[in-house]
Design a protein around this motif. Sequence first.
Motif, PDB file in Angstrom:
ATOM      1  N   GLN A   3      33.686  43.968  13.596  1.00  0.00           N
ATOM      2  CA  GLN A   3      34.957  43.253  13.732  1.00  0.00           C
ATOM      3  C   GLN A   3      35.025  42.636  15.115  1.00  0.00           C
ATOM      4  N   VAL A   4      35.364  41.354  15.161  1.00  0.00           N
ATOM      5  CA  VAL A   4      35.429  40.648  16.435  1.00  0.00           C
ATOM      6  C   VAL A   4      36.671  41.096  17.201  1.00  0.00           C
ATOM      7  N   GLN A   5      36.461  41.394  18.461  1.00  0.00           N
ATOM      8  CA  GLN A   5      37.577  41.775  19.326  1.00  0.00           C
ATOM      9  C   GLN A   5      37.521  40.970  20.612  1.00  0.00           C
ATOM     10  N   LEU A   6      38.687  40.591  21.095  1.00  0.00           N
ATOM     11  CA  LEU A   6      38.814  39.882  22.365  1.00  0.00           C
ATOM     12  C   LEU A   6      39.690  40.725  23.284  1.00  0.00           C
ATOM     13  N   VAL A   7      39.202  40.993  24.469  1.00  0.00           N
ATOM     14  CA  VAL A   7      39.958  41.776  25.441  1.00  0.00           C
ATOM     15  C   VAL A   7      40.151  40.923  26.685  1.00  0.00           C
ATOM     16  N   GLU A   8      41.402  40.642  26.989  1.00  0.00           N
ATOM     17  CA  GLU A   8      41.738  39.814  28.140  1.00  0.00           C
ATOM     18  C   GLU A   8      42.149  40.691  29.316  1.00  0.00           C
ATOM     19  N   SER A   9      41.903  40.168  30.493  1.00  0.00           N
ATOM     20  CA  SER A   9      42.310  40.866  31.701  1.00  0.00           C
ATOM     21  C   SER A   9      42.478  39.850  32.826  1.00  0.00           C
ATOM     22  N   GLY A  10      43.071  40.304  33.919  1.00  0.00           N
ATOM     23  CA  GLY A  10      43.174  39.468  35.105  1.00  0.00           C
ATOM     24  C   GLY A  10      44.541  38.894  35.381  1.00  0.00           C
ATOM     25  N   GLY A  11      45.474  39.069  34.457  1.00  0.00           N
ATOM     26  CA  GLY A  11      46.813  38.551  34.709  1.00  0.00           C
ATOM     27  C   GLY A  11      47.534  39.370  35.761  1.00  0.00           C
ATOM     28  N   GLY A  12      48.692  38.872  36.174  1.00  0.00           N
ATOM     29  CA  GLY A  12      49.476  39.599  37.167  1.00  0.00           C
ATOM     30  C   GLY A  12      50.494  38.721  37.830  1.00  0.00           C
ATOM     31  N   LEU A  13      51.010  39.231  38.940  1.00  0.00           N
ATOM     32  CA  LEU A  13      52.021  38.526  39.721  1.00  0.00           C
ATOM     33  C   LEU A  13      51.363  37.952  40.969  1.00  0.00           C
ATOM     34  N   VAL A  14      51.616  36.675  41.232  1.00  0.00           N
ATOM     35  CA  VAL A  14      51.025  36.026  42.398  1.00  0.00           C
ATOM     36  C   VAL A  14      52.038  35.036  42.966  1.00  0.00           C
ATOM     37  N   GLN A  15      51.960  34.803  44.256  1.00  0.00           N
ATOM     38  CA  GLN A  15      52.843  33.822  44.879  1.00  0.00           C
ATOM     39  C   GLN A  15      52.337  32.410  44.623  1.00  0.00           C
ATOM     40  N   ALA A  16      53.257  31.470  44.661  1.00  0.00           N
ATOM     41  CA  ALA A  16      52.877  30.066  44.500  1.00  0.00           C
ATOM     42  C   ALA A  16      51.808  29.703  45.524  1.00  0.00           C
ATOM     43  N   GLY A  17      50.818  28.960  45.058  1.00  0.00           N
ATOM     44  CA  GLY A  17      49.687  28.603  45.907  1.00  0.00           C
ATOM     45  C   GLY A  17      48.523  29.557  45.813  1.00  0.00           C
ATOM     46  N   GLY A  18      48.732  30.685  45.188  1.00  0.00           N
ATOM     47  CA  GLY A  18      47.686  31.683  45.070  1.00  0.00           C
ATOM     48  C   GLY A  18      46.751  31.417  43.904  1.00  0.00           C
ATOM     49  N   SER A  19      45.855  32.376  43.695  1.00  0.00           N
ATOM     50  CA  SER A  19      44.829  32.233  42.655  1.00  0.00           C
ATOM     51  C   SER A  19      44.739  33.492  41.806  1.00  0.00           C
ATOM     52  N   LEU A  20      44.314  33.298  40.586  1.00  0.00           N
ATOM     53  CA  LEU A  20      43.987  34.395  39.682  1.00  0.00           C
ATOM     54  C   LEU A  20      42.798  33.967  38.841  1.00  0.00           C
ATOM     55  N   ARG A  21      42.040  34.956  38.371  1.00  0.00           N
ATOM     56  CA  ARG A  21      40.972  34.675  37.429  1.00  0.00           C
ATOM     57  C   ARG A  21      41.169  35.540  36.192  1.00  0.00           C
ATOM     58  N   LEU A  22      41.335  34.881  35.069  1.00  0.00           N
ATOM     59  CA  LEU A  22      41.463  35.581  33.798  1.00  0.00           C
ATOM     60  C   LEU A  22      40.092  35.728  33.156  1.00  0.00           C
ATOM     61  N   SER A  23      39.909  36.843  32.472  1.00  0.00           N
ATOM     62  CA  SER A  23      38.660  37.097  31.744  1.00  0.00           C
ATOM     63  C   SER A  23      38.977  37.424  30.297  1.00  0.00           C
ATOM     64  N   CYS A  24      38.070  37.056  29.434  1.00  0.00           N
ATOM     65  CA  CYS A  24      38.210  37.357  28.008  1.00  0.00           C
ATOM     66  C   CYS A  24      36.831  37.768  27.497  1.00  0.00           C
ATOM     67  N   GLU A  25      36.677  39.039  27.222  1.00  0.00           N
ATOM     68  CA  GLU A  25      35.401  39.553  26.750  1.00  0.00           C
ATOM     69  C   GLU A  25      35.418  39.675  25.233  1.00  0.00           C
ATOM     70  N   VAL A  26      34.414  39.105  24.609  1.00  0.00           N
ATOM     71  CA  VAL A  26      34.323  39.070  23.147  1.00  0.00           C
ATOM     72  C   VAL A  26      33.247  40.051  22.695  1.00  0.00           C
ATOM     73  N   SER A  27      33.588  40.884  21.732  1.00  0.00           N
ATOM     74  CA  SER A  27      32.623  41.831  21.190  1.00  0.00           C
ATOM     75  C   SER A  27      32.715  41.854  19.673  1.00  0.00           C
ATOM     76  N   GLY A  28      31.684  42.444  19.056  1.00  0.00           N
ATOM     77  CA  GLY A  28      31.721  42.645  17.618  1.00  0.00           C
ATOM     78  C   GLY A  28      31.128  41.529  16.793  1.00  0.00           C
ATOM     79  N   SER A  29      30.470  40.550  17.449  1.00  0.00           N
ATOM     80  CA  SER A  29      29.870  39.463  16.682  1.00  0.00           C
ATOM     81  C   SER A  29      28.448  39.215  17.167  1.00  0.00           C
ATOM     82  N   ARG A  30      27.540  38.972  16.240  1.00  0.00           N
ATOM     83  CA  ARG A  30      26.172  38.632  16.611  1.00  0.00           C
ATOM     84  C   ARG A  30      25.934  37.128  16.577  1.00  0.00           C
ATOM     85  N   PHE A  31      26.987  36.386  16.268  1.00  0.00           N
ATOM     86  CA  PHE A  31      26.859  34.937  16.186  1.00  0.00           C
ATOM     87  C   PHE A  31      27.282  34.283  17.500  1.00  0.00           C
ATOM     88  N   VAL A  32      26.836  33.077  17.686  1.00  0.00           N
ATOM     89  CA  VAL A  32      27.161  32.336  18.900  1.00  0.00           C
ATOM     90  C   VAL A  32      28.615  31.883  18.866  1.00  0.00           C
TER      91      VAL A  32
END
Length: 115
Positions: A1-30
């Motif tokens: 079963q395909v699963q997507l797990v996101e991370s990296g969100g949060g609270l930041v001040q204007a002008g700042g940076s964040l990096r979101l990640s999304c890891e996909v598992s459970g599939s052998r296809f591209v």
Amino acid sequence: QVQLVESGGGLVQAGGSLRLSCEVSGSRFVISQMSWYRQAPGNQRELVAHSNFDGSTNYADSVKGRFTISRNTAGNTVYLQMNSLKPEDTAVYYCRVVIQWLNYWGQGTQVTVSS
């Protein structure tokens, strides 16, 4: 079963940076397509950034020059680098992938930008 797990969100001040990640598992296809969407309260979900298998990308006008979508070399994780964040970027961000012509969505991660 395909699963997507996101991370990296949060609270930041204007002008700042964040990096979101999304890891996909459970599939052998591209993964042929990867995208990030966002939804602010009272608004419809909108496309933020999109990446095709050939590496081509496109962005919403509101984030061009500030956000960058990318994937890891294994092809199973997609990132959204967000720079120069603005309060109007505040939303729940969702990862979406297409595998074998089927759409899969992550659970969403909250991004809050304070002024």
